[in-house]
Design a protein around this motif. Structure first.
Motif, mmCIF file in Angstrom:
data_model
loop_
_atom_site.group_PDB
_atom_site.id
_atom_site.type_symbol
_atom_site.label_atom_id
_atom_site.label_comp_id
_atom_site.label_asym_id
_atom_site.label_seq_id
_atom_site.Cartn_x
_atom_site.Cartn_y
_atom_site.Cartn_z
ATOM 1 N N THR A 42 0.834 -1.198 0.000
ATOM 2 C CA THR A 42 0.000 0.000 0.000
ATOM 3 C C THR A 42 0.872 1.253 0.000
ATOM 4 O O THR A 42 1.752 1.398 0.845
ATOM 5 N N PRO A 43 0.639 2.163 -0.951
ATOM 6 C CA PRO A 43 1.424 3.413 -0.977
ATOM 7 C C PRO A 43 1.092 4.312 0.205
ATOM 8 O O PRO A 43 0.067 4.140 0.863
ATOM 9 N N ASP A 44 1.965 5.300 0.454
ATOM 10 C CA ASP A 44 1.718 6.250 1.540
ATOM 11 C C ASP A 44 0.658 7.275 1.115
ATOM 12 O O ASP A 44 0.063 7.159 0.050
ATOM 13 N N ALA A 45 0.446 8.286 1.933
ATOM 14 C CA ALA A 45 -0.599 9.280 1.671
ATOM 15 C C ALA A 45 -0.356 10.056 0.380
ATOM 16 O O ALA A 45 -1.302 10.530 -0.250
ATOM 17 N N ASP A 46 0.922 10.185 -0.030
ATOM 18 C CA ASP A 46 1.250 10.898 -1.265
ATOM 19 C C ASP A 46 1.125 10.014 -2.498
ATOM 20 O O ASP A 46 1.404 10.450 -3.608
ATOM 21 N N GLY A 47 0.761 8.748 -2.306
ATOM 22 C CA GLY A 47 0.650 7.822 -3.425
ATOM 23 C C GLY A 47 1.967 7.181 -3.811
ATOM 24 O O GLY A 47 2.065 6.542 -4.845
ATOM 25 N N ARG A 48 2.991 7.369 -2.988
ATOM 26 C CA ARG A 48 4.305 6.797 -3.273
ATOM 27 C C ARG A 48 4.562 5.624 -2.347
ATOM 28 O O ARG A 48 4.064 5.575 -1.234
ATOM 29 N N LEU A 49 5.385 4.727 -2.825
ATOM 30 C CA LEU A 49 5.780 3.577 -2.031
ATOM 31 C C LEU A 49 7.197 3.815 -1.543
ATOM 32 O O LEU A 49 8.118 3.940 -2.348
ATOM 33 N N PRO A 50 7.402 3.933 -0.236
ATOM 34 C CA PRO A 50 8.755 4.187 0.266
ATOM 35 C C PRO A 50 9.705 3.049 -0.116
ATOM 36 O O PRO A 50 9.322 1.878 -0.122
ATOM 37 N N LEU A 51 10.937 3.417 -0.445
ATOM 38 C CA LEU A 51 11.940 2.416 -0.784
ATOM 39 C C LEU A 51 12.362 1.641 0.459
ATOM 40 O O LEU A 51 12.232 2.117 1.580
ATOM 41 N N LEU A 52 12.892 0.462 0.234
ATOM 42 C CA LEU A 52 13.355 -0.381 1.332
ATOM 43 C C LEU A 52 14.570 0.223 2.021
ATOM 44 O O LEU A 52 15.325 0.976 1.419
ATOM 45 N N ASN A 53 14.752 -0.132 3.278
ATOM 46 C CA ASN A 53 15.960 0.206 4.007
ATOM 47 C C ASN A 53 16.362 -1.031 4.803
ATOM 48 O O ASN A 53 15.553 -1.937 4.985
ATOM 49 N N PRO A 54 17.600 -1.099 5.265
ATOM 50 C CA PRO A 54 18.060 -2.326 5.938
ATOM 51 C C PRO A 54 17.233 -2.738 7.153
ATOM 52 O O PRO A 54 17.128 -3.912 7.456
ATOM 53 N N LYS A 97 7.507 -0.891 -12.313
ATOM 54 C CA LYS A 97 8.870 -1.251 -12.739
ATOM 55 C C LYS A 97 9.937 -0.451 -12.005
ATOM 56 O O LYS A 97 10.924 -1.022 -11.541
ATOM 57 N N SER A 98 9.751 0.837 -11.891
ATOM 58 C CA SER A 98 10.761 1.683 -11.244
ATOM 59 C C SER A 98 10.900 1.338 -9.769
ATOM 60 O O SER A 98 12.016 1.232 -9.248
ATOM 61 N N THR A 99 9.793 1.145 -9.083
ATOM 62 C CA THR A 99 9.830 0.805 -7.661
ATOM 63 C C THR A 99 10.474 -0.564 -7.446
ATOM 64 O O THR A 99 11.317 -0.731 -6.562
ATOM 65 N N ILE A 100 10.087 -1.531 -8.254
ATOM 66 C CA ILE A 100 10.680 -2.869 -8.129
ATOM 67 C C ILE A 100 12.173 -2.826 -8.427
ATOM 68 O O ILE A 100 12.976 -3.416 -7.698
ATOM 69 N N THR A 101 12.550 -2.111 -9.468
ATOM 70 C CA THR A 101 13.961 -2.021 -9.834
ATOM 71 C C THR A 101 14.786 -1.352 -8.738
ATOM 72 O O THR A 101 15.849 -1.840 -8.364
ATOM 73 N N ALA A 102 14.290 -0.244 -8.208
ATOM 74 C CA ALA A 102 15.019 0.463 -7.152
ATOM 75 C C ALA A 102 15.132 -0.407 -5.902
ATOM 76 O O ALA A 102 16.214 -0.505 -5.297
ATOM 77 N N ASN A 103 14.045 -1.052 -5.510
ATOM 78 C CA ASN A 103 14.084 -1.904 -4.318
ATOM 79 C C ASN A 103 14.972 -3.127 -4.523
ATOM 80 O O ASN A 103 15.659 -3.553 -3.595
ATOM 81 N N LEU A 104 14.981 -3.692 -5.712
ATOM 82 C CA LEU A 104 15.859 -4.827 -5.980
ATOM 83 C C LEU A 104 17.324 -4.393 -5.935
ATOM 84 O O LEU A 104 18.164 -5.087 -5.348
ATOM 85 N N ALA A 105 17.625 -3.243 -6.504
ATOM 86 C CA ALA A 105 18.999 -2.729 -6.454
ATOM 87 C C ALA A 105 19.425 -2.463 -5.008
ATOM 88 O O ALA A 105 20.554 -2.779 -4.618
ATOM 89 N N LEU A 106 18.533 -1.897 -4.218
ATOM 90 C CA LEU A 106 18.850 -1.651 -2.812
ATOM 91 C C LEU A 106 19.065 -2.955 -2.055
ATOM 92 O O LEU A 106 19.998 -3.085 -1.269
ATOM 93 N N THR A 107 18.204 -3.935 -2.315
ATOM 94 C CA THR A 107 18.339 -5.232 -1.646
ATOM 95 C C THR A 107 19.657 -5.889 -2.009
ATOM 96 O O THR A 107 20.323 -6.481 -1.152
ATOM 97 N N LEU A 108 20.061 -5.771 -3.270
ATOM 98 C CA LEU A 108 21.368 -6.304 -3.681
ATOM 99 C C LEU A 108 22.500 -5.562 -2.978
ATOM 100 O O LEU A 108 23.479 -6.172 -2.559
ATOM 101 N N SER A 109 22.350 -4.265 -2.829
ATOM 102 C CA SER A 109 23.433 -3.483 -2.205
ATOM 103 C C SER A 109 23.549 -3.748 -0.708
ATOM 104 O O SER A 109 24.633 -3.627 -0.143
#
Length: 161
Positions: A42-54, A97-109
């Protein structure tokens, strides 16, 4: 009479529905391997999905990305070269696509000391730079157009790798 007609219409609509709605149906239609599933978040109030963090508290969401990361890590064994390039695509805009890609890159990092290069290849409406908080230009279009070299458009992020 209306009940019979509406039931018949629903039956016909179901018979002609060619959407893939489960992983089982997907594997029946396509021979390509599936490396994991990411649940809808579920996205936040702004309609964005926060990126993952450790230390992300969305445990199921974060674990799904870790599962995909682990699956990708062990692809290409038996003497084959391991995946070094990952393409994320979909047929329609707004699929995530952008959210999945960014989160996958973060998870790899989060799990490696190797550097990751994330390239937004969406030439019409690229949005990865906004998700990560970077400038959008110069970018891939300028590199492909010969206006600059790729090393000049690579930008460091606030993330480790």
């Amino acid at each position: 009479m209306g009940l019979i007609l509406s039931g018949g219409l629903l039956f016909l609509l179901d018979r002609f529905n060619d959407r893939v709605s489960t992983v089982v149906a997907l594997t029946e239609h396509f021979p390509a391997p599936i490396y994991g599933q990411v649940p809808e978040e579920t996205p936040d109030a702004d309609g964005r999905l926060p990126l993952l963090n450790p230390q992300d508290t969305r445990h199921v969401f974060a674990e799904s990305y870790r599962n995909v990361r682990s699956s990708l890590r062990f692809v290409g064994t038996d003497g084959q070269k391991k995946n070094r390039i990952i393409l994320v695509t979909s047929p329609t805009p707004g699929d995530g696509k952008s959210t999945i890609t960014a989160n996958l890159a973060l998870t790899l990092s989060f799990a490696t000391t190797n550097k990751n290069l994330l390239i937004d290849g969406d030439m019409r409406r690229g949005g990865l730079h906004r998700l990560i908080g970077l400038d959008g230009e110069p970018g891939l279009a300028e590199v492909l157009g010969g206006q600059t070299e790729w090393r000049k458009v690579v930008q460091p992020t606030r993330y480790k790798n």
